[in-house]
Design a protein around this motif. Structure first.
Motif, PDB file in Angstrom:
ATOM      1  N   LYS A 199     -11.155  62.171 -27.232  1.00  0.00           N
ATOM      2  CA  LYS A 199     -10.254  61.883 -27.541  1.00  0.00           C
ATOM      3  C   LYS A 199     -10.644  60.286 -28.523  1.00  0.00           C
ATOM      4  CE  LYS A 199      -7.711  60.810 -22.832  1.00  0.00           C
ATOM      5  NZ  LYS A 199      -7.484  61.975 -23.130  1.00  0.00           N
ATOM      6  N   LYS A 200     -12.070  60.673 -28.968  1.00  0.00           N
ATOM      7  CA  LYS A 200     -12.758  59.770 -29.844  1.00  0.00           C
ATOM      8  C   LYS A 200     -13.884  60.281 -30.202  1.00  0.00           C
ATOM      9  CE  LYS A 200     -14.183  56.242 -27.090  1.00  0.00           C
ATOM     10  NZ  LYS A 200     -15.392  55.472 -27.858  1.00  0.00           N
ATOM     11  N   PRO A 201     -14.500  60.064 -31.264  1.00  0.00           N
ATOM     12  CA  PRO A 201     -15.687  60.846 -31.444  1.00  0.00           C
ATOM     13  C   PRO A 201     -16.896  59.660 -30.848  1.00  0.00           C
ATOM     14  CG  PRO A 201     -14.197  60.937 -33.519  1.00  0.00           C
ATOM     15  CD  PRO A 201     -13.361  60.230 -32.400  1.00  0.00           C
ATOM     16  N   LEU A 202     -17.825  60.407 -30.228  1.00  0.00           N
ATOM     17  CA  LEU A 202     -18.960  60.031 -29.170  1.00  0.00           C
ATOM     18  C   LEU A 202     -19.730  58.809 -30.729  1.00  0.00           C
ATOM     19  CD1 LEU A 202     -19.630  62.261 -26.831  1.00  0.00           C
ATOM     20  CD2 LEU A 202     -18.289  60.458 -26.277  1.00  0.00           C
ATOM     21  N   THR A 203     -20.478  58.073 -30.186  1.00  0.00           N
ATOM     22  CA  THR A 203     -21.660  57.127 -31.354  1.00  0.00           C
ATOM     23  C   THR A 203     -23.232  58.051 -30.202  1.00  0.00           C
ATOM     24  OG1 THR A 203     -22.098  55.983 -29.334  1.00  0.00           O
ATOM     25  CG2 THR A 203     -20.580  55.847 -31.348  1.00  0.00           C
ATOM     26  N   ILE A 204     -23.903  58.125 -31.355  1.00  0.00           N
ATOM     27  CA  ILE A 204     -24.884  58.536 -31.057  1.00  0.00           C
ATOM     28  C   ILE A 204     -25.427  58.237 -29.916  1.00  0.00           C
ATOM     29  CG2 ILE A 204     -27.558  59.117 -31.610  1.00  0.00           C
ATOM     30  CD1 ILE A 204     -25.165  61.366 -32.860  1.00  0.00           C
ATOM     31  N   GLU A 205     -25.416  56.789 -29.706  1.00  0.00           N
ATOM     32  CA  GLU A 205     -26.058  55.911 -27.988  1.00  0.00           C
ATOM     33  C   GLU A 205     -25.045  56.596 -26.987  1.00  0.00           C
ATOM     34  OE1 GLU A 205     -25.326  54.378 -31.033  1.00  0.00           O
ATOM     35  OE2 GLU A 205     -27.461  53.382 -31.768  1.00  0.00           O
ATOM     36  N   GLU A 206     -23.865  57.280 -27.462  1.00  0.00           N
ATOM     37  CA  GLU A 206     -23.184  57.387 -26.454  1.00  0.00           C
ATOM     38  C   GLU A 206     -23.448  58.804 -26.208  1.00  0.00           C
ATOM     39  OE1 GLU A 206     -18.944  55.414 -26.290  1.00  0.00           O
ATOM     40  OE2 GLU A 206     -19.374  56.415 -28.017  1.00  0.00           O
ATOM     41  N   MET A 207     -24.368  59.832 -27.351  1.00  0.00           N
ATOM     42  CA  MET A 207     -23.813  61.542 -26.550  1.00  0.00           C
ATOM     43  C   MET A 207     -25.244  61.411 -26.501  1.00  0.00           C
ATOM     44  SD  MET A 207     -23.210  63.446 -29.979  1.00  0.00           S
ATOM     45  CE  MET A 207     -22.386  62.711 -31.291  1.00  0.00           C
ATOM     46  N   ASN A 208     -26.532  60.804 -26.177  1.00  0.00           N
ATOM     47  CA  ASN A 208     -27.769  60.794 -25.335  1.00  0.00           C
ATOM     48  C   ASN A 208     -27.518  59.361 -24.254  1.00  0.00           C
ATOM     49  OD1 ASN A 208     -29.224  61.144 -28.133  1.00  0.00           O
ATOM     50  ND2 ASN A 208     -29.745  59.190 -28.919  1.00  0.00           N
TER      51      ASN A 208
END
Length: 83
Positions: free
Chosen positions: A63-72
């Motif tokens: 739904k929304k792009p993930l941040t690098i922190e969320e991906m990690n």
């Protein structure tokens, strides 16, 4: 050792227990490696995906792009088995 008959067309049908041992399901492929001495190595062909297949499979699901922190965080929980 299992032995199989070769048809007039040069074809061989693998028995169900051999396919199950390889983890092969209907429609999947098998790889053969030629070894010295007239031997073959048989193994299940594992398809290698492309980034296009990956992106296409997941298109529209985020739904929304993930941040690098969320991906990690997601990657770390997956490696830890916390899915």
């Amino acid at each position: 050792m299992t032995s199989l008959a070769v048809t007039m067309k040069g074809q061989v049908t693998l028995k169900r227990d051999l396919l199950q041992h390889l983890g092969i399901k209907p429609g999947e492929r098998i790889d053969f490696d030629k070894l010295p001495g007239g031997e073959l190595r048989v193994k299940a062909a594992r398809p290698t995906g492309t980034i296009d297949n990956f992106i296409g499979r997941h298109a529209g699901k985020v739904k929304k792009p993930l941040t690098i922190e969320e991906m990690n965080e997601i990657a770390a929980s997956g490696w830890a088995g916390d899915e």
